[in-house]
Write an enzyme that holds these catalytic residues in place. Structure first.
Site, mmCIF file in Angstrom:
data_model
loop_
_atom_site.group_PDB
_atom_site.id
_atom_site.type_symbol
_atom_site.label_atom_id
_atom_site.label_comp_id
_atom_site.label_asym_id
_atom_site.label_seq_id
_atom_site.Cartn_x
_atom_site.Cartn_y
_atom_site.Cartn_z
ATOM 1 N N GLY A 73 0.838 -1.195 0.000
ATOM 2 C CA GLY A 73 0.000 0.000 0.000
ATOM 3 C C GLY A 73 0.869 1.240 0.000
ATOM 4 N N GLN A 78 3.005 10.122 1.086
ATOM 5 C CA GLN A 78 4.312 9.469 1.228
ATOM 6 C C GLN A 78 5.263 9.826 0.089
ATOM 7 O OE1 GLN A 78 2.351 5.379 2.028
ATOM 8 N NE2 GLN A 78 4.298 5.261 3.107
ATOM 9 N N CYS A 121 5.668 -0.039 7.331
ATOM 10 C CA CYS A 121 5.330 1.103 6.468
ATOM 11 C C CYS A 121 6.535 1.428 5.596
ATOM 12 C CB CYS A 121 4.970 2.302 7.339
ATOM 13 S SG CYS A 121 4.526 3.785 6.404
ATOM 14 N N LEU A 122 6.291 1.697 4.312
ATOM 15 C CA LEU A 122 7.397 2.039 3.405
ATOM 16 C C LEU A 122 8.114 3.313 3.846
ATOM 17 C CD1 LEU A 122 5.859 1.192 -0.102
ATOM 18 C CD2 LEU A 122 7.418 -0.183 1.292
ATOM 19 N N HIS A 163 -4.613 1.619 7.534
ATOM 20 C CA HIS A 163 -3.242 2.136 7.651
ATOM 21 C C HIS A 163 -3.013 3.255 6.629
ATOM 22 C CE1 HIS A 163 1.324 1.537 7.912
ATOM 23 N NE2 HIS A 163 1.167 2.244 6.812
ATOM 24 N N GLU A 164 -3.414 2.992 5.381
ATOM 25 C CA GLU A 164 -3.188 3.989 4.312
ATOM 26 C C GLU A 164 -4.047 5.233 4.520
ATOM 27 O OE1 GLU A 164 -0.645 3.632 2.557
ATOM 28 O OE2 GLU A 164 -0.339 1.519 3.051
ATOM 29 N N HIS A 167 -2.545 7.845 6.693
ATOM 30 C CA HIS A 167 -1.557 8.715 6.039
ATOM 31 C C HIS A 167 -2.205 10.004 5.528
ATOM 32 C CE1 HIS A 167 2.202 6.470 5.969
ATOM 33 N NE2 HIS A 167 1.584 5.363 5.565
HETATM 34 NI NI NI Z 1 2.442 3.469 5.623
#
Ligand code: NI
Length: 201
Positions: A73, A78, A121-122, A163-164, A167
């Site tokens: 995701g 981000q 998380c990326l 989660h996304e 953000h």
């Molecule tokens: Ni994330």
């Protein structure tokens, strides 16, 4: 306009509108993913008023960057884009499975039952910790064609969507971690700073 031409035109539009890209890592991904400590991750994302080809091209670039980073995701903030756009793909193994694109997503209802699940998380590579969230959610959003959609989701997909969506509010999963000692250690081990967490857990 002849029927066959109309059909051809429709096929062409359909092909152009697809956001499916190759699910292979690229040597140089189109977008850089910001990491914990970068202010871009703490903004409130703006709603997208028009879903057009510019948005779909951004969506493809986000997908290419996500596949390169081997994530499931990615949210537009981000990559430094302050808009309410998420890409999700929990099935990297199948090249033809279309990714899920959520534009202006909203949670309509969330279950009272909660699950604990390890998240990563990326934007915080290497850090994996348990987070508690509702087990199932009903969400509304627009897809990559601007069509309004509603979905009931559970399991991993419910987890990734929540989660996304965080953000888009400038919230990171580490903010929700309740094991603060474990969090400090994980952050330190991976070169991140505890002061960049805004704890709500
Ligand atoms: Ni994330």
């Amino acid at each position: 306009m002849s029927r066959s031409f109309a059909q051809l035109a429709r096929t062409e539009v359909k092909k152009k509108a697809s956001v499916l890209v190759e699910k292979e890592p690229l040597e140089t991904p189109p977008l850089e993913i910001h990491t914990l400590g970068n202010d871009a991750l703490r903004q409130h994302a703006r709603r997208i008023s028009k879903v057009d080809e510019t948005i779909r091209e951004l969506t493809r670039d986000m997908l290419r960057s996500m596949y390169t980073a081997k994530g499931i995701g990615l949210a537009a903030p981000q990559v430094g884009i302050n808009q309410q756009l998420l890409v999700i793909d929990i099935d990297h193994e199948t090249p033809t499975t279309p990714p899920l694109v959520l534009i202006n997503p909203e949670v309509i209802t969330a279950s009272a039952s909660l699950d604990t699940y390890e998240e990563g998380c990326l934007s915080i590579p290497g850090v994996y910790l348990d987070v508690v969230r509702p087990s199932t959610v009903k969400v509304s959003f627009r897809d990559e064609m601007g069509r309004p959609r509603k979905m009931n989701v559970d399991g991993l997909l419910a987890r990734v969507i929540q989660h996304e969506m965080d953000h888009l509010d400038g919230v990171l999963f580490v903010d929700r971690v309740t094991d603060h000692d474990g969090l400090d250690k994980e952050l330190d081990d991976n070169g991140f700073k505890s002061k960049d967490v805004r704890s709500i857990g």
